[in-house]
Design a protein around this motif. Structure first.
Motif, PDB file in Angstrom:
ATOM      1  N   SER A  43      -3.607   6.115  -4.949  1.00  6.24           N
ATOM      2  CA  SER A  43      -4.369   6.476  -3.762  1.00  6.24           C
ATOM      3  C   SER A  43      -5.748   5.844  -3.871  1.00  6.24           C
ATOM      4  O   SER A  43      -6.483   6.123  -4.819  1.00  6.24           O
ATOM      5  CB  SER A  43      -4.458   8.005  -3.685  1.00  6.24           C
ATOM      6  OG  SER A  43      -5.290   8.427  -2.647  1.00  6.24           O
ATOM      7  N   HIS A  53       2.935  13.951   3.498  1.00  8.41           N
ATOM      8  CA  HIS A  53       3.152  14.116   4.935  1.00  8.41           C
ATOM      9  C   HIS A  53       4.195  15.184   5.265  1.00  8.41           C
ATOM     10  O   HIS A  53       4.116  15.799   6.326  1.00  8.41           O
ATOM     11  CB  HIS A  53       3.558  12.781   5.579  1.00  8.41           C
ATOM     12  CG  HIS A  53       2.396  11.892   5.848  1.00  8.41           C
ATOM     13  ND1 HIS A  53       2.120  10.784   5.087  1.00  8.41           N
ATOM     14  CD2 HIS A  53       1.436  11.953   6.792  1.00  8.41           C
ATOM     15  CE1 HIS A  53       1.039  10.198   5.555  1.00  8.41           C
ATOM     16  NE2 HIS A  53       0.592  10.880   6.580  1.00  8.41           N
ATOM     17  N   LYS A  58       0.024  15.599   9.748  1.00  9.07           N
ATOM     18  CA  LYS A  58      -1.133  14.967  10.399  1.00  9.07           C
ATOM     19  C   LYS A  58      -1.763  13.885   9.518  1.00  9.07           C
ATOM     20  O   LYS A  58      -2.406  12.978  10.027  1.00  9.07           O
ATOM     21  CB  LYS A  58      -2.192  16.018  10.737  1.00  9.07           C
ATOM     22  CG  LYS A  58      -1.734  17.065  11.723  1.00  9.07           C
ATOM     23  CD  LYS A  58      -2.824  18.108  11.898  1.00  9.07           C
ATOM     24  CE  LYS A  58      -2.346  19.288  12.705  1.00  9.07           C
ATOM     25  NZ  LYS A  58      -3.392  20.326  12.805  1.00  9.07           N
ATOM     26  N   GLY A  59      -1.615  14.012   8.209  1.00  4.61           N
ATOM     27  CA  GLY A  59      -2.221  13.035   7.303  1.00  4.61           C
ATOM     28  C   GLY A  59      -3.736  13.129   7.281  1.00  4.61           C
ATOM     29  O   GLY A  59      -4.345  14.072   7.816  1.00  4.61           O
ATOM     30  N   TYR A  60      -4.358  12.153   6.671  1.00  5.70           N
ATOM     31  CA  TYR A  60      -5.800  12.102   6.495  1.00  5.70           C
ATOM     32  C   TYR A  60      -6.451  11.617   7.790  1.00  5.70           C
ATOM     33  O   TYR A  60      -6.038  10.587   8.329  1.00  5.70           O
ATOM     34  CB  TYR A  60      -6.119  11.173   5.332  1.00  5.70           C
ATOM     35  CG  TYR A  60      -7.543  11.164   4.872  1.00  5.70           C
ATOM     36  CD1 TYR A  60      -8.301  12.320   4.831  1.00  5.70           C
ATOM     37  CD2 TYR A  60      -8.134   9.978   4.446  1.00  5.70           C
ATOM     38  CE1 TYR A  60      -9.607  12.310   4.387  1.00  5.70           C
ATOM     39  CE2 TYR A  60      -9.436   9.951   3.993  1.00  5.70           C
ATOM     40  CZ  TYR A  60     -10.174  11.118   3.969  1.00  5.70           C
ATOM     41  OH  TYR A  60     -11.462  11.109   3.537  1.00  5.70           O
ATOM     42  N   ASN A  63      -7.330   7.926   8.259  1.00  7.09           N
ATOM     43  CA  ASN A  63      -6.176   7.048   8.426  1.00  7.09           C
ATOM     44  C   ASN A  63      -4.941   7.938   8.339  1.00  7.09           C
ATOM     45  O   ASN A  63      -4.499   8.282   7.249  1.00  7.09           O
ATOM     46  CB  ASN A  63      -6.142   5.964   7.355  1.00  7.09           C
ATOM     47  CG  ASN A  63      -4.964   5.033   7.506  1.00  7.09           C
ATOM     48  OD1 ASN A  63      -4.028   5.288   8.260  1.00  7.09           O
ATOM     49  ND2 ASN A  63      -4.998   3.927   6.775  1.00  7.09           N
ATOM     50  N   THR A  64      -4.404   8.310   9.477  1.00  2.93           N
ATOM     51  CA  THR A  64      -3.315   9.284   9.514  1.00  2.93           C
ATOM     52  C   THR A  64      -2.026   8.786   8.869  1.00  2.93           C
ATOM     53  O   THR A  64      -1.119   9.577   8.626  1.00  2.93           O
ATOM     54  CB  THR A  64      -3.032   9.738  10.955  1.00  2.93           C
ATOM     55  OG1 THR A  64      -2.721   8.590  11.752  1.00  2.93           O
ATOM     56  CG2 THR A  64      -4.235  10.465  11.539  1.00  2.93           C
ATOM     57  N   LYS A  65      -1.945   7.498   8.563  1.00  4.71           N
ATOM     58  CA  LYS A  65      -0.775   6.979   7.842  1.00  4.71           C
ATOM     59  C   LYS A  65      -0.821   7.377   6.368  1.00  4.71           C
ATOM     60  O   LYS A  65       0.187   7.334   5.678  1.00  4.71           O
ATOM     61  CB  LYS A  65      -0.690   5.461   7.966  1.00  4.71           C
ATOM     62  CG  LYS A  65      -0.373   5.006   9.372  1.00  4.71           C
ATOM     63  CD  LYS A  65      -0.315   3.504   9.477  1.00  4.71           C
ATOM     64  CE  LYS A  65      -0.035   3.108  10.913  1.00  4.71           C
ATOM     65  NZ  LYS A  65      -0.068   1.666  11.105  1.00  4.71           N
ATOM     66  N   LEU A  66      -2.005   7.756   5.892  1.00  4.53           N
ATOM     67  CA  LEU A  66      -2.178   8.178   4.501  1.00  4.53           C
ATOM     68  C   LEU A  66      -2.016   9.681   4.380  1.00  4.53           C
ATOM     69  O   LEU A  66      -2.407  10.431   5.278  1.00  4.53           O
ATOM     70  CB  LEU A  66      -3.569   7.780   3.998  1.00  4.53           C
ATOM     71  CG  LEU A  66      -3.861   6.291   3.928  1.00  4.53           C
ATOM     72  CD1 LEU A  66      -5.314   6.067   3.520  1.00  4.53           C
ATOM     73  CD2 LEU A  66      -2.916   5.590   2.972  1.00  4.53           C
TER      74      LEU A  66
END
Length: 151
Positions: A43, A53, A58-60, A63-66
């Protein structure tokens, strides 16, 4: 200082020999004591423990992909760093850590907002780190994150 490693094993191999053993002990302490639900992965170029996820879709927010980050450990140029987002987001947890630290170490506490820096590798307070890891569950971290950071 981010490593070029793409796996935890590769990251550990990149750590200078004189700090490798203590870094591995820090990682093992964290992994052994952190509440269930957090997942270890690379990370931000470091070793991280995140909320995956499947537990927090919702993620971070940056950057919601993370996945949602929680704890990272890194071998920096002049120190080993422990990044703990719970300390950053929860003032009570921060105060607890600051007040407990002198009971475990005679070294001056060297910290930033979420970063605890260890320059003397033989003085890392592993027992205190173990206690810190147990202070916040996945659900508590998600609630804290949503109320304090993601406004």
């Amino acid at each position: 200082m981010h490593a070029s490693a793409t796996s935890i094993e590769a990251y550990l191999k990149e750590i200078p020999e004189e700090r490798q053993q203590v870094f591995i002990k820090l990682r093992e302490t964290i992994v052994a004591t952190i509440p269930k639900g957090f997942v270890e992965q690379m990370s931000y170029g470091t070793i991280g423990l995140v909320v995956p996820h499947d537990l927090y879709p919702k993620g971070y927010h940056c950057n919601t992909k993370l996945p949602l980050p929680f704890v990272n450990i890194a071998s920096q140029k002049n120190f080993i760093a422990l990044y703990h987002m719970g300390i950053y987001a929860n003032p009570e947890l921060l105060q607890w850590f600051i007040s407990e630290y002198p009971k475990y170490s005679n070294q001056k506490l060297d910290m930033g907002k979420s970063c605890i820096r260890f320059k003397k590798f033989d003085k890392i307070p592993f027992d205190l780190i173990a206690e810190l890891m147990q202070k916040m569950s996945v659900d508590e971290w998600i609630n804290c994150y949503e109320s304090q950071i993601k406004k």
